[in-house]
Each structure stands twice: as structure tokens, then as C-alpha cells.
Write a protein that holds these residues in place. Structure first.
Motif, PDB file in Angstrom:
ATOM      1  N   LEU A   1      62.261  15.908  83.857  1.00  0.00           N
ATOM      2  CA  LEU A   1      60.924  15.911  84.424  1.00  0.00           C
ATOM      3  C   LEU A   1      60.530  14.462  84.433  1.00  0.00           C
ATOM      4  O   LEU A   1      59.762  13.990  85.590  1.00  0.00           O
ATOM      5  N   LEU A   2      60.404  14.006  83.300  1.00  0.00           N
ATOM      6  CA  LEU A   2      59.909  12.364  83.217  1.00  0.00           C
ATOM      7  C   LEU A   2      60.506  11.595  84.269  1.00  0.00           C
ATOM      8  O   LEU A   2      59.833  10.603  84.923  1.00  0.00           O
ATOM      9  N   LYS A   3      61.675  11.596  84.194  1.00  0.00           N
ATOM     10  CA  LYS A   3      62.630  10.902  85.232  1.00  0.00           C
ATOM     11  C   LYS A   3      62.272  10.810  86.584  1.00  0.00           C
ATOM     12  O   LYS A   3      61.830  10.077  87.286  1.00  0.00           O
ATOM     13  N   PHE A   4      62.230  12.102  87.116  1.00  0.00           N
ATOM     14  CA  PHE A   4      61.732  12.214  88.549  1.00  0.00           C
ATOM     15  C   PHE A   4      60.210  12.068  88.782  1.00  0.00           C
ATOM     16  O   PHE A   4      59.991  11.623  89.850  1.00  0.00           O
ATOM     17  N   TYR A   5      59.536  12.442  87.659  1.00  0.00           N
ATOM     18  CA  TYR A   5      58.053  12.179  87.737  1.00  0.00           C
ATOM     19  C   TYR A   5      57.630  10.397  88.039  1.00  0.00           C
ATOM     20  O   TYR A   5      56.960  10.170  88.995  1.00  0.00           O
ATOM     21  N   LYS A   6      58.530   9.789  87.178  1.00  0.00           N
ATOM     22  CA  LYS A   6      58.335   8.230  87.059  1.00  0.00           C
ATOM     23  C   LYS A   6      58.694   7.925  88.391  1.00  0.00           C
ATOM     24  O   LYS A   6      58.153   6.962  89.129  1.00  0.00           O
ATOM     25  N   LYS A   7      59.890   8.226  89.121  1.00  0.00           N
ATOM     26  CA  LYS A   7      60.373   7.922  90.472  1.00  0.00           C
ATOM     27  C   LYS A   7      59.445   8.105  91.512  1.00  0.00           C
ATOM     28  O   LYS A   7      59.207   7.409  92.423  1.00  0.00           O
ATOM     29  N   SER A   8      58.780   9.379  91.457  1.00  0.00           N
ATOM     30  CA  SER A   8      57.997   9.821  92.530  1.00  0.00           C
ATOM     31  C   SER A   8      56.589   9.162  92.377  1.00  0.00           C
ATOM     32  O   SER A   8      55.996   8.724  93.392  1.00  0.00           O
ATOM     33  N   ARG A   9      56.033   8.839  91.028  1.00  0.00           N
ATOM     34  CA  ARG A   9      54.815   7.983  90.833  1.00  0.00           C
ATOM     35  C   ARG A   9      55.043   6.758  91.211  1.00  0.00           C
ATOM     36  O   ARG A   9      53.931   6.089  91.787  1.00  0.00           O
ATOM     37  N   LYS A  10      56.203   5.936  91.072  1.00  0.00           N
ATOM     38  CA  LYS A  10      56.270   4.947  91.667  1.00  0.00           C
ATOM     39  C   LYS A  10      56.224   4.393  92.950  1.00  0.00           C
ATOM     40  O   LYS A  10      55.612   3.790  93.624  1.00  0.00           O
ATOM     41  N   GLN A  11      56.946   5.447  93.837  1.00  0.00           N
ATOM     42  CA  GLN A  11      56.657   5.554  95.479  1.00  0.00           C
ATOM     43  C   GLN A  11      55.188   5.686  95.778  1.00  0.00           C
ATOM     44  O   GLN A  11      54.798   5.224  96.752  1.00  0.00           O
ATOM     45  N   PHE A  12      54.655   6.601  95.049  1.00  0.00           N
ATOM     46  CA  PHE A  12      53.267   6.889  95.462  1.00  0.00           C
ATOM     47  C   PHE A  12      52.456   5.656  95.195  1.00  0.00           C
ATOM     48  O   PHE A  12      51.554   5.268  95.831  1.00  0.00           O
TER      49      PHE A  12
END
Length: 593
Positions: free
Chosen positions: A66-77
Motif C-alpha cells: 500500500l505504501l509503495k503504490f501510494y508513494k508512487k501515485s503521490r509523486k506523480q500527483f
């Protein structure tokens, strides 16, 4: 002579911008390699990647995944943030807003209660002791769907001056909310995210490289962004020197924007909250006062209006029994407060009028939307002027000196509206960014002690003060757009003995919205050294008491169980020295005049 023209309302500013910046995708012209199209291509790719990673998050169940994909999405945001926040402010606020119930109150017949969703909500859910997967996946899905909607309906129509506004707003956003931890409540990765924001700004500048006549200026801007990233990357959240960052980098970048403006030969068609020529976040030249007012004032008459308003402000004849003026409760020697816990027959502590102009709602409960409206409330209040606007107009019109001045300044002479406007113009002049702190961060002097600098850094970081008291005015009006003044539920007690929440329902009394019980507008901290006692009910007589209340977690720290508390309930764990440093910093916000 006529002194003002009807102002373009703040909402109209936004509508005009949106008409220029966004349109239905069906109207897309054949793609060319213009900088706008290149910018749009990257922006849409960032949105698309944000969505893809959220879709992966929805299929994950372990905290690590969950953290891995959250951080990846957050970076793009965060890479999309500068453009998204400028072109679609409301959706940006929703997607990046705090995990707090959203209440929208247009009037008594139009009240909307919205459950929050977006990145902050996802982040906090991931860090719950027992992760509520269904709620987390649902929130991620709703967030992704909103991003899809934005992506499918976006076509950028940016002029060069829009690009400078985008860059300016993001520079301010990083300094005023980004590095404070405002939108990274659980991970605390604000400094890392600021680096991502600067990567986005660097990309924008490089995309517009052909606009630069001066190669040296282009290189200087890129170098400055890179130096900012280095400082951010070498820092740790609690110890990061925000004072030095703003002084050495933020203000330098704002000055460089003026150089870009000249280099690109930019002409701005209007001004938003920030003046187009601003080079500091902490200056009387920072803000466009007309943005906050209801009328565009004529500059040549401002001084005369202020003088007239000041006289009216101090005139006891405006009250029904000639016993009270505005200055009765707002004493200039006490930063326009009265030094009392609560003035006789009033419900709440008298707030300072300094910097009152820089907000979007007035009174502790926000029951009026402008200073002119605040005057109406005071005149009609039975426990204040106990009068009427008609009586006020009559008193002024019977004074020959007043009549002569009004006729000289206003086209229609003495009217209710003109009397209110004159008083409001005077109040808008109260607060000139002349404090010790302002002078130091603007390099006019070097007199701050290490304790005071530490206090600012704590205020803007570990102590979380600036996540409600936003710099540069240190009130609840949210930068960098300054279109919304926040209300908070702290759970202030009615006394210092029983630890029972105060019986004043605050904002609830305006529209009877249940979810707004005990909510109050966040006031400015400027001139706080002169405005004791503190809180809406004047319960605390010292800043030490105020800091103890916050340090312990507000109402929760006092053992008061109150629903919808917006203040973090966990103790801040500030040491005595850290509290003393924060208080020392707040004392530096006392204006010279």
C-alpha cells in the motif's frame, strides 16, 4: 469625484481563468510542439500515472505494498500539482485536502456536508493500527475517478503570464504549506515532496527555454531550483531551517520571476491575491488589497479615505447614547483589542483588527464576508452601537466637516455605504508588515536571536502551528490563493479548573449546522504580544498557557471527548525550551507602529 468601481469578485477571477485555461477536449486543435502542448503532454502523463498507481493500490492489502503504490501515485500527483492547483483549484483542494469533514455553507438553504477523500485521507488510513482495507480501497477508487475526470476534460490554454503565475504560486505553496507538513500528516515527507515540486518547476522552465532572451537568466533560474533541492534533500523535517530557506531561496526565486517577467516582456491583465511585482512573502507590497475588498479603490483617494475612516472609527456619536466608538473595544495601543477577557455584555473576546483585511470572513463565527458588513453588525448590535444605519447616516450628514470631506471624496457624498466603506478602508490599513521578523527575513536588519529563529522553524514545522496559522499573515486564510478562511474545532475549555468545553457553539450559531458546533475562525498571531487574553473566550492570560493547551493535544489533552476536533489529538512533545523559542518568535511579530 467617484472613488471606486464595482470590483470583479474573487469568484469571477476564477471563472475568467478557467474559461481561458480549460475547455472540453473535443475542441482540441492539431497538436504542435508549442511549449503549452509539451506542458500539457507531461501534465496528462503525470495524472495518468497517478491513476495507474492508485489502481494498483486498490489491489494491494499489505502495508508495504500500500505504501509503495501510494508513494508512487503521490509523486506523480506532486509533479502535476503546479498546473492542477492553478487550473482546477477546487478539485486540487479536494484531492489534497485534510482528512476532515468538509462543510460548505453558502446560506441557510444551501449547506453541503462532504466526507473527505484524496491523498491525505489515504495516507492516514494506511497508518491506522488496523488498516480498514474496504474504506482505503474505496477512497483510492474515488480519488482515481476524480483524477480520471480531470484528465478527460483538460485542455490547457495557457498564456505566458499564466505560466509565471503557476510558478509563483508553487514557490509560495512550497514555502507556506509544503515544508510545514500541511499535506503529509502521517508520512512526514514534506521536504521530499518539495523536491518533487521543484522538479516540476524545473521542467516548466526548461519547456519554456525558447522564451528566454537571456541564456544567463535561464541558467540562473535552473541553478536556483537545483540549489533549493539540495538544501531540502540535506534537511530533516524537525530540524530543517525554514527561515533560511525562505530568506535565501524563496525570496530569491520571487525576485527572479520579476527578471523573467522583464525578459519575456510580460504584461499581466489583472492581479490575484499576490501583487504581480511581489518579491517577498512578508511585505506590505506582497498583497493586492483589492482582491480582499469588495471594490477596487482609486489610489489617489486612499489616504483621504483612511483619514476620514479613522475619524469615524473614533467617533462616539455613531452609537445611540454617545458612549461607544469602534476604538472603545479596539484600542490601538493593544493592537486594536481591549485587554479584557470579554467586553461587558459581549459574548466573545475582542479580536485584533490588525491584518483584518487579509481574510475572507469576519467575527469569530464568520457571520459576515467583508469589513463593510462587519460595520453593519456592530451598528445594529444592541450591546454595541445599538443604532441603525439610517441613524448613523443622519449623524454624519448633520456634521458640516464630515459633509465637506465626503463630498470631496465620494460622488454621492454621505451615504450609509460610503460611511461603511470609509471605516473599512481605514481598518484595511492596520498592519504594515513592519515587525522585527519581517525586517529580518527581508534583510533590512539582522537582529533575530537564535531562539527566535528556532521558534519560527518550530512554528512552521514540528509544532504544526503553521498548518492552521498560515504564514505570512499567520491566520487561517489558506495560501497561496487566499480564497478561504478556515474554521477549527480545538475544544477550548470554559475555565481552567473543570476542563469542560466552552458552551459557545461558534460557527454553529450562524446556520445551525450540527457539524459546525464549537468551530471558530483561526485569527492572526501577528501582534499577539499585545492581544492577551487569548482564545475566543479569553480563557488564557499567557502565551505559555496557550502553548501548553496545544502541546497537550487541545481538548483531547484535557480529557474532553469532543467530536470532529480538527486539532491533532496527539501531544506535540515540545520541550520547555522549544515552547520558549516559539513564544520568543511570536513576540517578533509585533509591528513597529
Amino acid at each position: 469625484m467617484h472613488t471606486f468601481q464595482v470590483k470583479i469578485k474573487k469568484a469571477h477571477y476564477l471563472v475568467c481563468l478557467l474559461l481561458v485555461l480549460m475547455s472540453c477536449k473535443k475542441s482540441v486543435e492539431p497538436v504542435s510542439k508549442s511549449p503549452v502542448n509539451e506542458l500539457e503532454k507531461t501534465y496528462l502523463a503525470n495524472l495518468d500515472s497517478s491513476i495507474v498507481y492508485l489502481d494498483s493500490l486498490k489491489k494491494s492489502s499489505t502495508k508495504l505494498e500500500l505504501l509503495k503504490f501510494y508513494k508512487k501515485s503521490r509523486k506523480q500527483f506532486k509533479l502535476a500539482e503546479p498546473i492542477l492547483a492553478f487550473t482546477d483549484k477546487e478539485n486540487y483542494k479536494t484531492l489534497n485536502g485534510p482528512n476532515i469533514l468538509k462543510v460548505e455553507e453558502e446560506d441557510a438553504t444551501d449547506i453541503k456536508i462532504k466526507n473527505p477523500f484524496g491523498y491525505q485521507v489515504i495516507e492516514e488510513l494506511i497508518f491506522e493500527d488496523s488498516i480498514p482495507l474496504n474504506k482505503l480501497h474505496s477512497t483510492a477508487s474515488k480519488t482515481a475517478n476524480r483524477l480520471k475526470l480531470i484528465k478527460s476534460n483538460t485542455v490547457l490554454r495557457l498564456k505566458d503570464y499564466h505560466v509565471l503565475w503557476i510558478i509563483r504560486d508553487e514557490i509560495a505553496r512550497i514555502a507556506l504549506t509544503g515544508i510545514t507538513g500541511f499535506d503529509s500528516p502521517a508520512l512526514g515527507q514534506s521536504l521530499e515532496e518539495a523536491v518533487i515540486n521543484y522538479n516540476a518547476l524545473e521542467h516548466i522552465i526548461k519547456t519554456y527555454k525558447a522564451n528566454f532572451k537571456s541564456e544567463d537568466l535561464f541558467k540562473t533560474v535552473i541553478s536556483e531550483f537545483q540549489n533549493s533541492k539540495k538544501m531540502l534533500q540535506s534537511g530533516e523535517f524537525n530540524s530543517f531551517n525554514r527561515y533560511l530557506f525562505i530568506k535565501e531561496h524563496t525570496h530569491k526565486q520571487l525576485a527572479l520571476l520579476q527578471d523573467i517577467k522583464a525578459d519575456w516582456t510580460i504584461e499581466f491583465p489583472l492581479e490575484l491575491a499576490f501583487n504581480n511585482n511581489m518579491t517577498s512573502l512578508f511585505s506590505k507590497e506582497t498583497f493586492n488589497m483589492d482582491f480582499y475588498a469588495d471594490y477596487v479603490e482609486v489610489d489617489s483617494l486612499i489616504t483621504a479615505k483612511r483619514s476620514l475612516g479613522k475619524t469615524l472609527f473614533n467617533d462616539v456619536r455613531l452609537s445611540s447614547d454617545n458612549s461607544m466608538s469602534c476604538a472603545t473595544c479596539h484600542n490601538k495601543d493593544k493592537a486594536f483589542t481591549d485587554g479584557l477577557r470579554v467586553f461587558p455584555k459581549q459574548l466573545r473576546n475582542t479580536p485584533t483588527l490588525t491584518y483584518a483585511a487579509f481574510q475572507q470572513s469576519f467575527f469569530y463565527d464568520g457571520r459576515t464576508g467583508n469589513l463593510e458588513g462587519q460595520v453593519v453588525d456592530v451598528v445594529n448590535n444592541n450591546n454595541e452601537f445599538h443604532s441603525t444605519l439610517k441613524s448613523m447616516e443622519k449623524i454624519v450628514s448633520e456634521d458640516s466637516t464630515y459633509v465637506a470631506k465626503f463630498n470631496d471624496i465620494y460622488k454621492k457624498g454621505v451615504t450609509q455605504r460610503n460611511v461603511r466603506n470609509a471605516i473599512a478602508v481605514y481598518v484595511r490599513s492596520l498592519g504594515d508588515f513592519s515587525s522585527k521578523f519581517d525586517k529580518n527575513i527581508n534583510r533590512l536588519e539582522q537582529t533575530l536571536t537564535q531562539s527566535e529563529i528556532n521558534g519560527f522553524n518550530l512554528f512552521m514545522g514540528k509544532a504544526q502551528c503553521a498548518t492552521c496559522h498560515f504564514a505570512p499573515v499567520f491566520n487561517g486564510t489558506v495560501p497561496p490563493n487566499f480564497t478561504e478562511s478556515e474554521f477549527e474545532l480545538l475544544g477550548v475549555p470554559k475555565d481552567t479548573i473543570t476542563n469542560v468545553v466552552d458552551t459557545d457553539f461558534g460557527r454553529y450559531n450562524v446556520f445551525k449546522t450540527e457539524e459546525r458546533k464549537h468551530f471558530f475562525k483561526t485569527p492572526t498571531v501577528r501582534n499577539i504580544s499585545k492581544t492577551a487574553p487569548y482564545m475566543h473566550n479569553g480563557i488564557y492570560t499567557t502565551l505559555q498557557q496557550v502553548m501548553t493547551f496545544y502541546n497537550d493535544g487541545g481538548a483531547a489533552g484535557l480529557g474532553i471527548d469532543i467530536e470532529n476536533q480538527t486539532l491533532p489529538t496527539d501531544a506535540l512533545n515540545l520541550s520547555n525550551t522549544e515552547i520558549e523559542d516559539i513564544i520568543a518568535f511570536m513576540h517578533t511579530l509585533e509591528d513597529e507602529s
